[in-house]
Motif scaffolding. Sequence first.
Motif, mmCIF file in Angstrom:
data_model
loop_
_atom_site.group_PDB
_atom_site.id
_atom_site.type_symbol
_atom_site.label_atom_id
_atom_site.label_comp_id
_atom_site.label_asym_id
_atom_site.label_seq_id
_atom_site.Cartn_x
_atom_site.Cartn_y
_atom_site.Cartn_z
ATOM 1 N N SER A 52 43.394 38.161 46.422
ATOM 2 C CA SER A 52 43.027 37.496 45.272
ATOM 3 C C SER A 52 41.368 37.415 45.235
ATOM 4 N N GLY A 53 40.756 37.449 46.271
ATOM 5 C CA GLY A 53 39.353 37.504 46.138
ATOM 6 C C GLY A 53 39.009 38.496 45.341
ATOM 7 N N VAL A 54 39.333 39.750 45.503
ATOM 8 C CA VAL A 54 38.978 40.820 44.485
ATOM 9 C C VAL A 54 39.217 40.607 43.284
ATOM 10 N N LEU A 55 40.651 40.343 43.106
ATOM 11 C CA LEU A 55 40.790 39.958 41.412
ATOM 12 C C LEU A 55 40.183 38.591 40.847
ATOM 13 N N LEU A 56 39.593 37.639 41.731
ATOM 14 C CA LEU A 56 39.024 36.606 41.338
ATOM 15 C C LEU A 56 37.531 37.244 40.679
ATOM 16 N N MET A 78 42.533 28.146 42.388
ATOM 17 C CA MET A 78 43.321 27.127 42.853
ATOM 18 C C MET A 78 44.074 27.511 44.399
ATOM 19 N N ILE A 79 44.726 28.551 44.245
ATOM 20 C CA ILE A 79 45.649 28.876 45.461
ATOM 21 C C ILE A 79 44.611 29.452 46.525
ATOM 22 N N HIS A 80 43.655 30.164 46.188
ATOM 23 C CA HIS A 80 42.743 30.941 46.971
ATOM 24 C C HIS A 80 41.788 29.661 47.799
#
Length: 151
Positions: A35-39, A86-88
């Motif tokens: 999720s960090g990379v996608l964000l 939000m989930i991250h």
Amino acid sequence: MAMPTTPSVPAPRTPRRLRGRTNTELYAWMFMRVSGVLLVVLIFGHLFVNLMVGDGINALDFAFVAGKWASPFWQIWDLMMLWLAMIHGTNGLRTIINDYAERDQLRFWLKVGLYTATTVTIVLGTLVIFTFDPCPPDAAAELLPSFCPAP
């Protein structure tokens, strides 16, 4: 000569909150990386389109957002950004709560508050994205995007 015997030492006990766990922590750790990379991609794409394309920051107004959210592509883009952020963030705060809240009851109530705030924010944000009316009937004509019918 007899060999000295070592006293039997009981094995260290696993804390109650760690017994019977599945791979939840591993999945949470992997989620944070993905999720960090996608964000990073979503946020830099968002900033590039909003600040660099067209008139830049001078173009950011109601009509700009209305025009952007008229496209399902940008609705999904912003929805993914909202949900992942939000989930991250919730997963990161959950980890901090687990690490620093020593009493089980305090940990429980902190997580209840965290999950409640996250759920409310995600639900309201999703509703705003999908129920946004770019052509409100009471808006001034100069504020409406060009695709809205004239009042």
